[in-house]
Design a protein around this motif. Structure first.
Motif, PDB file in Angstrom:
ATOM      1  N   GLU A  52       0.879  -1.184   0.056  1.00 55.10           N
ATOM      2  CA  GLU A  52      -0.115   0.054   0.213  1.00 55.10           C
ATOM      3  C   GLU A  52       0.918   1.288  -0.037  1.00 55.10           C
ATOM      4  N   GLU A  53       1.973   1.172   0.774  1.00 58.58           N
ATOM      5  CA  GLU A  53       2.883   2.440   0.616  1.00 58.58           C
ATOM      6  C   GLU A  53       3.691   2.599  -0.390  1.00 58.58           C
ATOM      7  N   TYR A  54       3.847   1.353  -1.052  1.00 51.43           N
ATOM      8  CA  TYR A  54       4.611   1.709  -2.512  1.00 51.43           C
ATOM      9  C   TYR A  54       3.558   2.229  -3.419  1.00 51.43           C
ATOM     10  N   GLU A  55       2.323   1.580  -3.587  1.00 55.37           N
ATOM     11  CA  GLU A  55       1.189   2.078  -4.559  1.00 55.37           C
ATOM     12  C   GLU A  55       0.826   3.581  -4.372  1.00 55.37           C
ATOM     13  N   LEU A  56       0.668   3.959  -2.901  1.00 52.64           N
ATOM     14  CA  LEU A  56       0.636   5.373  -2.787  1.00 52.64           C
ATOM     15  C   LEU A  56       1.582   6.042  -3.304  1.00 52.64           C
ATOM     16  N   LEU A  57       2.816   5.941  -3.060  1.00 52.17           N
ATOM     17  CA  LEU A  57       3.972   6.487  -3.678  1.00 52.17           C
ATOM     18  C   LEU A  57       3.954   6.662  -5.129  1.00 52.17           C
ATOM     19  N   LEU A  58       3.535   5.639  -5.869  1.00 54.15           N
ATOM     20  CA  LEU A  58       3.399   5.493  -7.325  1.00 54.15           C
ATOM     21  C   LEU A  58       2.125   6.416  -7.597  1.00 54.15           C
ATOM     22  N   LEU A  59       1.113   6.332  -6.855  1.00 56.30           N
ATOM     23  CA  LEU A  59      -0.262   7.360  -7.184  1.00 56.30           C
ATOM     24  C   LEU A  59       0.338   8.662  -7.047  1.00 56.30           C
ATOM     25  N   ARG A  60       1.289   8.980  -5.972  1.00 55.71           N
ATOM     26  CA  ARG A  60       1.689  10.494  -5.855  1.00 55.71           C
ATOM     27  C   ARG A  60       2.361  10.922  -7.183  1.00 55.71           C
ATOM     28  N   LEU A  61       3.370  10.095  -7.454  1.00 55.64           N
ATOM     29  CA  LEU A  61       4.133  10.566  -8.880  1.00 55.64           C
ATOM     30  C   LEU A  61       3.456  10.869  -9.974  1.00 55.64           C
ATOM     31  N   ALA A  62       2.348   9.784 -10.275  1.00 54.17           N
ATOM     32  CA  ALA A  62       1.273   9.543 -11.318  1.00 54.17           C
ATOM     33  C   ALA A  62       0.587  10.790 -11.248  1.00 54.17           C
ATOM     34  N   ALA A  63       0.063  11.173 -10.100  1.00 51.58           N
ATOM     35  CA  ALA A  63      -0.872  12.448 -10.062  1.00 51.58           C
ATOM     36  C   ALA A  63      -0.167  13.874 -10.491  1.00 51.58           C
ATOM     37  N   GLY A  64       1.219  13.722 -10.587  1.00 52.09           N
ATOM     38  CA  GLY A  64       2.033  15.014 -10.682  1.00 52.09           C
ATOM     39  C   GLY A  64       2.765  15.654  -9.620  1.00 52.09           C
ATOM     40  N   PRO A  74      -5.515  12.798 -20.286  1.00 57.90           N
ATOM     41  CA  PRO A  74      -5.688  13.794 -19.083  1.00 57.90           C
ATOM     42  C   PRO A  74      -6.923  13.355 -17.959  1.00 57.90           C
ATOM     43  N   GLU A  75      -7.863  12.630 -18.320  1.00 54.91           N
ATOM     44  CA  GLU A  75      -8.762  12.104 -17.627  1.00 54.91           C
ATOM     45  C   GLU A  75      -8.448  11.218 -16.720  1.00 54.91           C
ATOM     46  N   THR A  76      -7.421  10.487 -16.968  1.00 53.49           N
ATOM     47  CA  THR A  76      -6.796   9.715 -15.901  1.00 53.49           C
ATOM     48  C   THR A  76      -5.837  10.482 -15.027  1.00 53.49           C
ATOM     49  N   LEU A  77      -5.204  11.408 -15.620  1.00 49.62           N
ATOM     50  CA  LEU A  77      -4.398  12.101 -14.591  1.00 49.62           C
ATOM     51  C   LEU A  77      -5.411  12.835 -13.366  1.00 49.62           C
ATOM     52  N   ALA A  78      -6.895  13.448 -14.171  1.00 54.76           N
ATOM     53  CA  ALA A  78      -7.566  14.052 -12.925  1.00 54.76           C
ATOM     54  C   ALA A  78      -8.273  12.994 -11.940  1.00 54.76           C
ATOM     55  N   ALA A 100      -3.300   4.101 -19.635  1.00 54.91           N
ATOM     56  CA  ALA A 100      -2.440   5.097 -18.964  1.00 54.91           C
ATOM     57  C   ALA A 100      -0.968   5.054 -18.955  1.00 54.91           C
ATOM     58  N   THR A 101      -0.203   6.182 -19.215  1.00 54.04           N
ATOM     59  CA  THR A 101       1.132   6.121 -19.220  1.00 54.04           C
ATOM     60  C   THR A 101       1.464   7.463 -18.707  1.00 54.04           C
TER      61      THR A 101
END
Length: 205
Positions: A52-64, A74-78, A100-101
């Motif tokens: 969960e910590e790993y995926e949250l870190l990746l989500l933070r990076l993917a969210a910009g 863009p809709e995935t980023l939003a 998503a990329t």
């Protein structure tokens, strides 16, 4: 170096060792999770304890966050940003859009690689273009590439023997085979009682 830059540095190191040109191209997020920086082999370097910590870190990076990467479409980023703003983000959102990329920020990658002596990974200069501004970053001591990419035990972090079939860790004796939920085939961790994806009860492992 903060945790997000550590993640970008790990991605850059992994791709730089195999296909440096991909550092500056869109990378499928599912490929990042499954092959380039998977949880099992990356958690020690990222200093995370749970998936969960790993995926949250990746989500933070993917969210910009911190401008270190850009996600498309863009809709995935939003959707990522909206989920990150909730009290308990649904981390399954990372796999909801198979198209998503993520594209790493050139300046951030260049700065990290320059700090690590990785001049060979720099993108080709465009005619007439001024060199990108590179922010100052802390210079870190990098581990040898062979050690970074070595297969490691998901329980104790010990290096596993290369070039042979390994079912159990020679250091702690735990099984190193990936475990999957019998209902939805989601990868699960040793000792879990229920699947994080579908909630199915898991047999004692």
């Amino acid at each position: 170096m903060n945790e997000l830059r550590r993640l970008v540095a790990l991605i850059a190191d992994s791709l730089g060792a195999t296909d440096p040109a991909r550092l500056y191209r869109p990378i499928p997020i599912v490929e990042l999770m499954d092959r380039i920086v998977p949880y099992r082999t990356s958690r020690r370097h990222l200093d995370v304890v749970t998936s969960e910590e790993y995926e949250l870190l990746l989500l933070r990076l993917a969210a910009g966050e911190a401008g270190l990467a850009r996600t498309d479409p863009p809709e995935t980023l939003a959707r990522f940003r909206q989920e990150l703003g909730t009290l308990q983000p649904d981390l399954a959102v990372l796999r909801m859009d198979e198209h998503a990329t993520m594209t790493l920020a050139r300046d951030a990658v260049a700065a990290l690689l320059e700090g690590a002596g990785g001049q060979g990974y720099a993108p080709p200069a465009q005619p007439g273009a001024a060199p990108p501004a590179v922010e100052e970053v802390e210079i870190v001591e990098w581990e040898a590439a062979d050690d970074v990419h070595a297969e490691r035990c998901g329980c104790c972090g010990g290096t596993l023997p290369a070039g042979r079939a390994v079912n159990f860790c020679p250091h702690c004796g735990q099984s190193v085979r990936a475990l999957h939920c019998p209902q939805c085939n989601e990868e699960v961790e040793l000792g879990w009682r229920h699947c994080v994806a579908c909630g199915a009860a898991l047999a004692q492992q």
